[in-house]
Scaffold this active site. Structure first.
Site, PDB file in Angstrom:
ATOM      1  N   ASP A  60       0.880  -1.163   0.000  1.00  0.00           N
ATOM      2  CA  ASP A  60       0.000   0.000   0.000  1.00  0.00           C
ATOM      3  C   ASP A  60       0.921   1.217   0.000  1.00  0.00           C
ATOM      4  OD1 ASP A  60       0.895   0.235   2.593  1.00  0.00           O
ATOM      5  OD2 ASP A  60      -1.088   0.233   3.521  1.00  0.00           O
ATOM      6  N   HIS A  61       0.359   2.408   0.267  1.00  0.00           N
ATOM      7  CA  HIS A  61       1.168   3.627   0.223  1.00  0.00           C
ATOM      8  C   HIS A  61       2.331   3.581   1.217  1.00  0.00           C
ATOM      9  CE1 HIS A  61      -2.335   3.954   2.830  1.00  0.00           C
ATOM     10  NE2 HIS A  61      -1.591   4.694   3.642  1.00  0.00           N
ATOM     11  N   CYS A  81       3.018  -3.437   3.973  1.00  0.00           N
ATOM     12  CA  CYS A  81       2.182  -2.321   4.405  1.00  0.00           C
ATOM     13  C   CYS A  81       2.845  -1.750   5.658  1.00  0.00           C
ATOM     14  CB  CYS A  81       0.728  -2.723   4.618  1.00  0.00           C
ATOM     15  SG  CYS A  81       0.414  -3.864   5.975  1.00  0.00           S
ATOM     16  N   GLY A  82       2.170  -0.846   6.355  1.00  0.00           N
ATOM     17  CA  GLY A  82       2.819  -0.183   7.484  1.00  0.00           C
ATOM     18  C   GLY A  82       3.271  -1.167   8.550  1.00  0.00           C
ATOM     19  N   THR A  83       2.343  -1.967   9.051  1.00  0.00           N
ATOM     20  CA  THR A  83       2.658  -2.954  10.088  1.00  0.00           C
ATOM     21  C   THR A  83       2.855  -4.353   9.535  1.00  0.00           C
ATOM     22  OG1 THR A  83       0.312  -3.431  10.357  1.00  0.00           O
ATOM     23  CG2 THR A  83       1.264  -1.738  11.817  1.00  0.00           C
ATOM     24  N   GLY A  84       2.409  -4.594   8.323  1.00  0.00           N
ATOM     25  CA  GLY A  84       2.379  -5.939   7.759  1.00  0.00           C
ATOM     26  C   GLY A  84       1.100  -6.684   8.106  1.00  0.00           C
ATOM     27  N   GLY A 104      -2.373  -5.816   8.128  1.00  0.00           N
ATOM     28  CA  GLY A 104      -3.522  -5.791   7.219  1.00  0.00           C
ATOM     29  C   GLY A 104      -3.284  -6.649   5.981  1.00  0.00           C
ATOM     30  N   MET A 105      -2.107  -6.543   5.413  1.00  0.00           N
ATOM     31  CA  MET A 105      -1.778  -7.350   4.232  1.00  0.00           C
ATOM     32  C   MET A 105      -1.845  -8.844   4.558  1.00  0.00           C
ATOM     33  SD  MET A 105      -1.217  -5.811   1.387  1.00  0.00           S
ATOM     34  CE  MET A 105      -0.535  -4.383   0.527  1.00  0.00           C
ATOM     35  N   HIS A 165       9.517 -23.674   9.420  1.00  0.00           N
ATOM     36  CA  HIS A 165       8.438 -24.288  10.202  1.00  0.00           C
ATOM     37  C   HIS A 165       7.078 -24.173   9.532  1.00  0.00           C
ATOM     38  CE1 HIS A 165      10.629 -24.147  14.372  1.00  0.00           C
ATOM     39  NE2 HIS A 165      11.418 -24.588  13.396  1.00  0.00           N
ATOM     40  N   ARG A 205       8.180 -33.030  11.088  1.00  0.00           N
ATOM     41  CA  ARG A 205       7.003 -32.785  11.936  1.00  0.00           C
ATOM     42  C   ARG A 205       6.219 -31.556  11.492  1.00  0.00           C
ATOM     43  NH1 ARG A 205      11.429 -30.751  14.428  1.00  0.00           N
ATOM     44  NH2 ARG A 205      11.285 -28.756  15.535  1.00  0.00           N
ATOM     45  N   HIS A 206       6.889 -30.650  10.780  1.00  0.00           N
ATOM     46  CA  HIS A 206       6.208 -29.428  10.346  1.00  0.00           C
ATOM     47  C   HIS A 206       5.227 -29.700   9.206  1.00  0.00           C
ATOM     48  CE1 HIS A 206       8.772 -27.302  13.060  1.00  0.00           C
ATOM     49  NE2 HIS A 206       9.856 -27.802  12.479  1.00  0.00           N
TER      50      HIS A 206
HETATM   51  C1  RB5 Z   1      -1.947   2.525   6.457  1.00  0.00           C
HETATM   52  O1  RB5 Z   1      -1.962   3.708   7.190  1.00  0.00           O
HETATM   53  C2  RB5 Z   1      -1.818   1.344   7.391  1.00  0.00           C
HETATM   54  O2  RB5 Z   1      -2.996   1.135   8.075  1.00  0.00           O
HETATM   55  C3  RB5 Z   1      -1.431   0.114   6.600  1.00  0.00           C
HETATM   56  O3  RB5 Z   1      -0.228   0.350   5.930  1.00  0.00           O
HETATM   57  C4  RB5 Z   1      -1.201  -1.156   7.387  1.00  0.00           C
HETATM   58  O4  RB5 Z   1      -0.320  -0.953   8.454  1.00  0.00           O
HETATM   59  C5  RB5 Z   1      -2.411  -1.885   7.777  1.00  0.00           C
HETATM   60  O5  RB5 Z   1      -2.359  -2.961   8.380  1.00  0.00           O
END
Ligand code: RB5
Length: 151
Positions: free
Chosen positions: A13-14, A70-73, A75-76, A103, A137-138
């Protein structure tokens, strides 16, 4: 794979556009054929719109693996993991990426772009690409992800 290079789709994303560019270059340097599924700039977008097309390619078996950012990973990973057979793994260190492969037989690497440097992102990518599934086992545990035993 007309020229023998493995196609590796990559999307963000952005929040992940900057690191995506670094990883596209790294994939090329490593001899892969990156397939950039966007976005092309940092205008605000909705991460599921980019996660689903990439995960669908993995689900259909068109590609072996792919990369999302994405920002945190988070949502993706939530969106990609809705696709049967997709095991999308958020990795914030190279060791987590290694374990996701060994694993969990991870087939989509998800990077938290706001929490890793370009250098660390490249290291995580290289580790994830190079690490084989450990099997043993995995195998049983990974099989249960898609076919849970009745409670
Ligand atoms: C975008 O602001 C942020 O929400 C997105 O990049 C991501 O972190 C969502 O999980």
């Amino acid at each position: 794979m007309p020229d023998g290079r493995e196609v590796v789709p990559i999307a963000s994303d952005h929040a992940g556009v900057h690191l995506k560019a670094a990883l596209v270059a790294e994939l090329e340097r490593l001899g892969f054929e990156p397939l950039d599924l966007g976005p092309a700039d940092e205008a605000s977008v909705d991460y599921p719109d980019f996660a689903h097309p990439l995960a669908a390619r993995v689900e259909r078996g068109e590609v072996r693996r792919g990369v999302l950012l994405c920002g945190t990973g988070l949502g993706m990973s939530y969106a990609a993991n809705r696709h049967p057979g997709v095991r999308a793994s958020v990795a914030w260190t190279a060791e987590v990426a290694q374990l996701a492969r060994e694993h969990n037989d991870s087939n989509v690497l998800v990077l938290p772009a706001r929490f890793v440097t370009d250098e660390l992102g490249r290291e995580i990518l290289r580790t994830w690409l190079a690490t084989p599934f450990a099997g043993g086992r995995h195998e049983r545990r990974v099989a249960k992800i898609d076919s849970p035993e009745p409670a």
